[in-house]
Structures are given as structure tokens and as C-alpha cells.
Design an enzyme around this catalytic site. Sequence first.
Site, PDB file in Angstrom:
ATOM      1  N   ARG A   4      -1.160  -6.505  15.327  1.00 16.81           N
ATOM      2  CA  ARG A   4      -2.015  -6.578  14.139  1.00 16.81           C
ATOM      3  C   ARG A   4      -3.254  -7.375  14.520  1.00 16.81           C
ATOM      4  O   ARG A   4      -3.154  -8.532  14.930  1.00 16.81           O
ATOM      5  CB  ARG A   4      -1.280  -7.262  12.982  1.00 16.81           C
ATOM      6  CG  ARG A   4      -2.214  -7.718  11.869  1.00 16.81           C
ATOM      7  CD  ARG A   4      -1.499  -8.195  10.641  1.00 16.81           C
ATOM      8  NE  ARG A   4      -0.903  -7.086   9.919  1.00 16.81           N
ATOM      9  CZ  ARG A   4      -0.433  -7.176   8.673  1.00 16.81           C
ATOM     10  NH1 ARG A   4      -0.490  -8.330   8.024  1.00 16.81           N
ATOM     11  NH2 ARG A   4       0.093  -6.134   8.075  1.00 16.81           N
ATOM     12  N   HIS A  54      -4.173   1.187   8.458  1.00 15.93           N
ATOM     13  CA  HIS A  54      -2.832   0.577   8.361  1.00 15.93           C
ATOM     14  C   HIS A  54      -1.828   1.737   8.366  1.00 15.93           C
ATOM     15  O   HIS A  54      -1.205   2.048   7.355  1.00 15.93           O
ATOM     16  CB  HIS A  54      -2.740  -0.257   7.086  1.00 15.93           C
ATOM     17  CG  HIS A  54      -1.599  -1.233   7.076  1.00 15.93           C
ATOM     18  ND1 HIS A  54      -0.679  -1.334   8.096  1.00 15.93           N
ATOM     19  CD2 HIS A  54      -1.221  -2.160   6.145  1.00 15.93           C
ATOM     20  CE1 HIS A  54       0.203  -2.278   7.804  1.00 15.93           C
ATOM     21  NE2 HIS A  54      -0.097  -2.786   6.629  1.00 15.93           N
ATOM     22  N   GLN A 112       1.966   1.306   7.182  1.00 19.07           N
ATOM     23  CA  GLN A 112       2.096   1.158   5.725  1.00 19.07           C
ATOM     24  C   GLN A 112       2.027   2.521   5.037  1.00 19.07           C
ATOM     25  O   GLN A 112       2.883   2.859   4.217  1.00 19.07           O
ATOM     26  CB  GLN A 112       0.983   0.242   5.198  1.00 19.07           C
ATOM     27  CG  GLN A 112       0.989   0.102   3.689  1.00 19.07           C
ATOM     28  CD  GLN A 112       2.114  -0.768   3.169  1.00 19.07           C
ATOM     29  OE1 GLN A 112       2.260  -1.902   3.583  1.00 19.07           O
ATOM     30  NE2 GLN A 112       2.921  -0.237   2.259  1.00 19.07           N
ATOM     31  N   ASP A 142      -5.040  -2.008  -3.941  1.00 23.59           N
ATOM     32  CA  ASP A 142      -4.861  -3.048  -2.911  1.00 23.59           C
ATOM     33  C   ASP A 142      -5.890  -4.138  -3.194  1.00 23.59           C
ATOM     34  O   ASP A 142      -6.785  -3.967  -4.038  1.00 23.59           O
ATOM     35  CB  ASP A 142      -5.056  -2.423  -1.509  1.00 23.59           C
ATOM     36  CG  ASP A 142      -4.891  -3.432  -0.373  1.00 23.59           C
ATOM     37  OD1 ASP A 142      -4.226  -4.462  -0.578  1.00 23.59           O
ATOM     38  OD2 ASP A 142      -5.435  -3.178   0.726  1.00 23.59           O
ATOM     39  N   CYS A 196       0.411  -2.005  -1.516  1.00 21.30           N
ATOM     40  CA  CYS A 196       0.989  -2.383  -0.219  1.00 21.30           C
ATOM     41  C   CYS A 196       1.437  -3.838  -0.196  1.00 21.30           C
ATOM     42  O   CYS A 196       2.278  -4.205   0.618  1.00 21.30           O
ATOM     43  CB  CYS A 196      -0.019  -2.109   0.893  1.00 21.30           C
ATOM     44  SG  CYS A 196      -1.595  -2.960   0.677  1.00 21.30           S
ATOM     45  N   ARG A 229       9.181  -0.310   4.192  1.00 17.69           N
ATOM     46  CA  ARG A 229       8.557  -0.675   5.470  1.00 17.69           C
ATOM     47  C   ARG A 229       9.630  -0.756   6.554  1.00 17.69           C
ATOM     48  O   ARG A 229       9.415  -0.356   7.693  1.00 17.69           O
ATOM     49  CB  ARG A 229       7.835  -2.030   5.363  1.00 17.69           C
ATOM     50  CG  ARG A 229       6.639  -2.065   4.448  1.00 17.69           C
ATOM     51  CD  ARG A 229       5.513  -1.178   4.921  1.00 17.69           C
ATOM     52  NE  ARG A 229       5.019  -1.531   6.252  1.00 17.69           N
ATOM     53  CZ  ARG A 229       4.193  -2.544   6.527  1.00 17.69           C
ATOM     54  NH1 ARG A 229       3.719  -3.290   5.555  1.00 17.69           N
ATOM     55  NH2 ARG A 229       3.803  -2.802   7.766  1.00 17.69           N
TER      56      ARG A 229
END
Length: 306
Positions: A105, A132, A135, A221, A261, A289
Site C-alpha cells: 500500500r 484500490h 477493495q 467514500d 469501503c 475483504r
Amino acid sequence: MSESRDFLTLSDFDRKTLDLLLDLATTLKDAWRKGRPEPRLAGKVLGLMFMKPSLRTRISFEVGMRQLGGHALYITDQEVGLGKRESIHDVGNVMSRFLDGIMIRTFAQSQVEELAQHSSIPIINGLTDLVHPCQVFCDLLTTRENGFDLDAIKVVYLGDGNNMVNSWIDAACAYNFEFVFSGPEGYDPDAATLARAKGRRVSIVRSPEEAIRGAQVVYTDTWTSMGQEAEAEKRRKVFPPYQLNAKLLKLADPKAIVLHCLPAHRGEEITDEVMDGPQSVVFDQAENRLHGQKAILAWALGGHGE
Ligand code: CP
Ligand code: NVA
């Protein structure tokens, strides 16, 4: 580019592979629920490299490796100094001698690509400023589990045109769902990603009321992503018309699900009423996830059984 099975961005994948991975995720989730062990990655070690904070990504990958019989190693950039203490070229080569895969990340997508280029082991993108993919892959699983056909639905995204949106656009290119982004001017999704989606059912609609009408998946988000903290105050002034609240949600399909998310900023991009309301599946989404990424890990690290 290395020959290994990297998971860098959803635009690298066709629907056939995504379907295969979604089916594998369902199989692994079912097995886990039934208490049936799936040690497909016994003896394998995944490195987890974080240049940004995380709750879900770190824990789901770590627990996921454990559930598949393997092990995960948490590595912070304070130790590695990627591209500063040591070049990405050398870090990739060295880590390939110790590990079976790396989840990273970081900020720039180019860093993830460079790491993949200089590693002989699979590299998994755990979020960059651009995308992402893990996700959104797991969100496709949640969407499918809620009975929706990925070729027949309308997905609306309210707020900032960030990494989440870019990966949703990539997913809309693989499947045939309609994807509508609704946010203020100046905060649109990545231009190259939008250009790639030309001819697909992807659009920008400035009015949130118009955008959400009839949608089956309603997504939002944070207005300020990691790395943009200095802009938080400015952003708080621009985004309120795009807040996901009960009044706006009423305009969606009555059977719509609400996804986020996480982490959420309650009272900013989403109200408590919506987040804790009957249409919200955000915590099932967070759990997925784990199961979705186990499929990515099994596929990438070689325990996929093909
Ligand atoms: N959604 C997500 O990636 O959460 P974290 O930042 O906590 O990993
Ligand atoms: N857009 C957010 C996603 C967090 C999971 C960020 O990049 O901070």
C-alpha cells in the site's frame, strides 16, 4: 515485467478471470463458514508493506494468509525506506529471495509497478492514490451475494473521484453494469481511466438526485483520502451536496444496498442513519475483504489448483 501473477489494477483483468476469482472467493468463504480447512498456501509467506495506515487491509491479508495455512509479515516503510534507503529495484530483488508474495500500500501507482517489474514473486496492490483493486474486487463479491447481476445493475458513486472510483470504472469495463459518478467539478475520476471506459456504460452526472435515481448499489467514500489531509477543510466546503443521507437514498431503487469501503466519516460523506440503516451492508462488505482476498492470494501465490 515479471512473469508472476500480479494483482496491480482491475484493468489488467477480463471478466473471465474475475468470475473465476469471485467463484473461488465464494468457495473459500463457504469452506471457512463450515469450518473446513483450506491450507492452499501452507508454508508460504506474504510480506505486507504499508506506506499508509490501514485497519481492514492489514488484518484481512494477515488473517487470510493464516486461514490458508500460510504466514504474513508486517513491514513498515520506516524499516524499508522504499526508494529512499534502498532503490525499488534492489528491494524487489531482495524480497523475492525471502517471500512468496508482497502486498503493498503506497502513494504512486508507478512504485507498485516498479516493484512488480523487479520482483519475481507476485505483487498485490493494497491501495495507491490511483486505484484500490482489492477493495472493489471484494465489493463485487458483496454485490453478487446480495443477489445482483453484475451485467444488469446501476451503481452510483457519490463524492470524490478518488482511487475507489477509478477501480469501479475498471470493473465497469470488465462487466456491463452502469456506473454513474456524481461529484463536484474539479474532483473527477482519473482522466486516463475515464478515457479507457469510452463506449462503456460509465458517466458523470453532477446532480446527486439525478445520479442516484433507480440505482441498486449506492457507494460513497471519504472526501479526503490518505495523503490529502492538507486539503480537508477546503474539501469539507465543496462536498456536502453529495452527502449520502436518507433523503437522497429514497431516490434509489428501494432494494438498493449501501456500500462504503471504510473508514467512514459519519456526518460528512454518510449519515449515521444511512450507515446504520437497513440498506447498509458495510460490515458484511468489510468482512468480504477477507474472503475475496483469500481468492486473490490463492490465485497469485500458486495454490489455486489449476
Ligand atoms: N477499506 C480499506 O482499505 O480500509 P483500510 O484503509 O483500513 O485498510
Ligand atoms: N479513498 C480512501 C480509501 C481508503 C480505504 C483513501 O485513499 O484514503
